[in-house]
Design an enzyme around this catalytic site. Structure first.
Site, PDB file in Angstrom:
ATOM      1  N   CYS A 148     -48.116  60.265 -51.656  1.00  0.00           N
ATOM      2  CA  CYS A 148     -46.764  59.810 -52.032  1.00  0.00           C
ATOM      3  C   CYS A 148     -46.339  58.506 -51.352  1.00  0.00           C
ATOM      4  CB  CYS A 148     -45.752  60.916 -51.760  1.00  0.00           C
ATOM      5  SG  CYS A 148     -45.973  61.734 -50.186  1.00  0.00           S
ATOM      6  N   GLY A 178     -41.337  65.603 -48.693  1.00  0.00           N
ATOM      7  CA  GLY A 178     -42.765  65.301 -48.745  1.00  0.00           C
ATOM      8  C   GLY A 178     -43.607  66.321 -48.008  1.00  0.00           C
ATOM      9  N   GLU A 200     -51.884  61.257 -42.734  1.00  0.00           N
ATOM     10  CA  GLU A 200     -51.173  60.364 -43.651  1.00  0.00           C
ATOM     11  C   GLU A 200     -51.620  58.903 -43.480  1.00  0.00           C
ATOM     12  OE1 GLU A 200     -49.262  61.965 -45.689  1.00  0.00           O
ATOM     13  OE2 GLU A 200     -47.762  60.609 -46.517  1.00  0.00           O
ATOM     14  N   HIS A 238     -39.387  57.875 -49.921  1.00  0.00           N
ATOM     15  CA  HIS A 238     -40.147  57.311 -48.803  1.00  0.00           C
ATOM     16  C   HIS A 238     -39.871  55.801 -48.755  1.00  0.00           C
ATOM     17  CE1 HIS A 238     -41.932  61.116 -48.325  1.00  0.00           C
ATOM     18  NE2 HIS A 238     -43.177  60.885 -48.719  1.00  0.00           N
ATOM     19  N   ASN A 323     -40.584  60.262 -53.557  1.00  0.00           N
ATOM     20  CA  ASN A 323     -41.866  60.885 -53.213  1.00  0.00           C
ATOM     21  C   ASN A 323     -42.282  62.051 -54.089  1.00  0.00           C
ATOM     22  OD1 ASN A 323     -39.561  61.703 -51.400  1.00  0.00           O
ATOM     23  ND2 ASN A 323     -40.949  63.420 -51.033  1.00  0.00           N
TER      24      ASN A 323
HETATM   25  P1  NAP Z   1     -45.441  73.468 -51.448  1.00  0.00           P
HETATM   26  O1  NAP Z   1     -43.984  73.346 -51.728  1.00  0.00           O
HETATM   27  O2  NAP Z   1     -45.889  74.094 -50.179  1.00  0.00           O
HETATM   28  O3  NAP Z   1     -46.119  74.279 -52.702  1.00  0.00           O
HETATM   29  C1  NAP Z   1     -47.459  74.713 -52.664  1.00  0.00           C
HETATM   30  C2  NAP Z   1     -47.833  75.442 -53.948  1.00  0.00           C
HETATM   31  O4  NAP Z   1     -49.184  75.911 -53.801  1.00  0.00           O
HETATM   32  C3  NAP Z   1     -46.974  76.678 -54.251  1.00  0.00           C
HETATM   33  O5  NAP Z   1     -46.781  76.807 -55.640  1.00  0.00           O
HETATM   34  C4  NAP Z   1     -47.845  77.825 -53.757  1.00  0.00           C
HETATM   35  O6  NAP Z   1     -47.607  79.052 -54.437  1.00  0.00           O
HETATM   36  C5  NAP Z   1     -49.226  77.315 -54.122  1.00  0.00           C
HETATM   37  N1  NAP Z   1     -50.257  77.999 -53.338  1.00  0.00           N
HETATM   38  C6  NAP Z   1     -50.340  78.104 -51.988  1.00  0.00           C
HETATM   39  N2  NAP Z   1     -51.411  78.864 -51.646  1.00  0.00           N
HETATM   40  C7  NAP Z   1     -51.992  79.248 -52.792  1.00  0.00           C
HETATM   41  C8  NAP Z   1     -53.135  80.057 -53.116  1.00  0.00           C
HETATM   42  N3  NAP Z   1     -53.871  80.638 -52.153  1.00  0.00           N
HETATM   43  N4  NAP Z   1     -53.455  80.228 -54.418  1.00  0.00           N
HETATM   44  C9  NAP Z   1     -52.712  79.658 -55.407  1.00  0.00           C
HETATM   45  N5  NAP Z   1     -51.602  78.896 -55.174  1.00  0.00           N
HETATM   46  C10 NAP Z   1     -51.257  78.693 -53.885  1.00  0.00           C
HETATM   47  O7  NAP Z   1     -46.148  72.053 -51.489  1.00  0.00           O
HETATM   48  P2  NAP Z   1     -45.701  70.697 -52.274  1.00  0.00           P
HETATM   49  O8  NAP Z   1     -44.894  69.822 -51.402  1.00  0.00           O
HETATM   50  O9  NAP Z   1     -45.184  71.068 -53.615  1.00  0.00           O
HETATM   51  O10 NAP Z   1     -47.109  69.950 -52.419  1.00  0.00           O
HETATM   52  C11 NAP Z   1     -48.083  70.406 -53.358  1.00  0.00           C
HETATM   53  C12 NAP Z   1     -49.295  69.490 -53.328  1.00  0.00           C
HETATM   54  O11 NAP Z   1     -48.916  68.180 -53.736  1.00  0.00           O
HETATM   55  C13 NAP Z   1     -49.926  69.356 -51.934  1.00  0.00           C
HETATM   56  O12 NAP Z   1     -51.312  69.244 -52.096  1.00  0.00           O
HETATM   57  C14 NAP Z   1     -49.295  68.081 -51.406  1.00  0.00           C
HETATM   58  O13 NAP Z   1     -50.085  67.475 -50.422  1.00  0.00           O
HETATM   59  C15 NAP Z   1     -49.200  67.244 -52.668  1.00  0.00           C
HETATM   60  N6  NAP Z   1     -48.137  66.234 -52.673  1.00  0.00           N
HETATM   61  C16 NAP Z   1     -46.869  66.529 -52.289  1.00  0.00           C
HETATM   62  C17 NAP Z   1     -45.881  65.540 -52.336  1.00  0.00           C
HETATM   63  C18 NAP Z   1     -44.453  65.779 -51.946  1.00  0.00           C
HETATM   64  O14 NAP Z   1     -43.689  64.788 -51.905  1.00  0.00           O
HETATM   65  N7  NAP Z   1     -44.028  67.008 -51.663  1.00  0.00           N
HETATM   66  C19 NAP Z   1     -46.211  64.276 -52.802  1.00  0.00           C
HETATM   67  C20 NAP Z   1     -47.524  64.009 -53.217  1.00  0.00           C
HETATM   68  C21 NAP Z   1     -48.467  65.007 -53.154  1.00  0.00           C
HETATM   69  P3  NAP Z   1     -46.687  80.228 -53.784  1.00  0.00           P
HETATM   70  O15 NAP Z   1     -45.259  79.768 -53.886  1.00  0.00           O
HETATM   71  O16 NAP Z   1     -46.994  81.394 -54.661  1.00  0.00           O
HETATM   72  O17 NAP Z   1     -47.145  80.399 -52.366  1.00  0.00           O
END
Ligand code: NAP
Length: 346
Positions: A148, A178, A200, A238, A323
């Site tokens: 991001c 993020g 990061e 960001h 982000n």
């Molecule tokens: P998050 O809020 O922690 O969400 C994680 C997701 O993964 C949830 O839907 C969770 O499901 C699922 N998950 C976790 N363990 C799992 C498993 N064992 N099997 C299947 N599903 C599972 O994270 P996020 O911020 O949305 O980020 C998601 C991804 O995008 C990450 O790889 C992150 O690095 C990337 N990313 C994030 C951003 C940002 O700004 N947030 C930006 C760019 C990229 P449950 O709810 O059922 O646990």
């Protein structure tokens, strides 16, 4: 045009929620399948997604029963907002089973045959998919979008390639969204700055050069990037301060003009999520600011301001992007729009 059925892996997370929200009003894609971990499987989406967007859960999504991330169950095209700890295995399994996975996770970004795509910057990197199919033997495919912070930096630098960028020093001020949900504890971040975000800096330093590079990114762009990354008590957006050095000093007016006139395939093709323009150059001395500017272009524009000479390198400026939209779900949806427009989702 008939709508294309799509699903979301990791639909309950911060990025997953943006997917669900944005896909609900998408003119080309129809989201019919939501998947997450065993914790959420079999339950109504609204009971397991800790909804954090200011718009309500879209009609139809709240009561949808969340499925497990089992290849073959969802539609052919799936977006992934999976946690990186599981994204590697799950996304590979989906690609092997014939799904086209459009991912936000870091796991495949630096794989030499996986496009790390910003449609305005390196649409030609999609050509890697032919080689991906040959070398991986997957029936489907994986396409990724950048980290991001990287996406904001790479967008701001892309118009400056004509001046031969040689060195970049970037310091970020990154929003708490993020870090996913529940993310950084409030006692760590309120009234504070945390000067460390795991991996990061490395991601910004390597992904940027793959994105701006040649031959699908296998020849990295010949510059060096040094990143400092910091978490600040901002919800979305960001912000980063950037100093850049070139072969020769370009004028500030030439840099501003290059940024203002920058556009790519999404603008040419008028893709539904394409911001017009992709880079907004502000003149105000105290902008961009995340609260005021992160939503420009529907959260898809990068805003650049305070463009001026740098006494150490050649030029410096502030860049800002949303982000979880430009840095995640919106970017992946734009990737899918480009692939669809180029006939790659059929
Ligand atoms: P998050 O809020 O922690 O969400 C994680 C997701 O993964 C949830 O839907 C969770 O499901 C699922 N998950 C976790 N363990 C799992 C498993 N064992 N099997 C299947 N599903 C599972 O994270 P996020 O911020 O949305 O980020 C998601 C991804 O995008 C990450 O790889 C992150 O690095 C990337 N990313 C994030 C951003 C940002 O700004 N947030 C930006 C760019 C990229 P449950 O709810 O059922 O646990």
């Amino acid at each position: 045009m008939d709508s294309i059925e799509v699903g979301v892996l990791g639909a309950t997370g911060m990025v997953g929620q943006q997917f669900v929200s944005r896909l609900a009003r998408h003119p080309w894609f129809r989201c019919t399948w939501l998947a997450a971990s065993e914790r959420s499987e079999g339950k109504a989406y609204k009971s397991v997604a800790p909804w954090k967007l200011s718009t309500p859960i879209p009609d139809g999504a709240g009561d949808r029963i969340v499925d497990g991330c089992v290849p073959g169950r969802g539609p052919r095209v799936v977006f992934s907002g999976l946690d990186a700890s599981v994204a590697g295995d799950v996304e590979r399994a989906f690609a092997e089973a014939g799904h086209i996975v459009i991912s936000n996770a870091r796991n495949f970004r630096m794989d030499p045959v996986v496009p790390l795509l910003i449609p305005e910057v390196n649409a030609d990197h999609l050509r890697l998919l032919d080689e991906q199919r040959r070398t991986k033997g997957w029936k489907g495919a994986i396409v990724t979008n950048p980290n991001c912070s990287t996406i904001v930096l790479a967008m701001a630098l892309a118009p400056l390639r004509q001046f031969n960028i040689r060195s970049v020093i970037v310091s970020t001020m990154q929003a708490v969204s993020g870090a996913g949900y529940p993310g950084v504890p409030s006692l760590d971040i309120l009234g504070n700055v945390v000067p460390f975000i795991g991996n990061e800096e490395e991601k910004m330093q390597t992904e940027t050069l793959k994105i701006l590079g040649a031959d699908g990114g296998r020849t990295p762009y010949p510059a060096v990037v040094s990143a400092h990354t910091n978490r600040v008590p901002v919800i979305d957006g960001h912000t980063m301060t950037v100093s850049a050095g070139f072969d020769r000093q370009p004028s500030i007016a030439a840099i501003a003009d290059a940024m203002r006139t920058f556009a790519g395939r999404p603008q040419e093709l008028r893709l539904p999520s394409a911001p017009q323009p992709p880079i907004v150059v502000t003149e105000e001395p105290n902008r961009p600011q995340p609260r005021l500017d992160a939503d420009l272009g529907g959260g898809m524009a990068v805003t650049v301001g305070r463009l001026r000479e740098c006494p150490v390198l050649h030029a410096k400026f502030v860049a800002l992007g949303h982000n979880t939209i430009r840095g995640a779900a919106g970017a992946a949806i734009l990737n899918a729009e480009l692939m669809h427009a180029e006939g790659m989702l059929l």
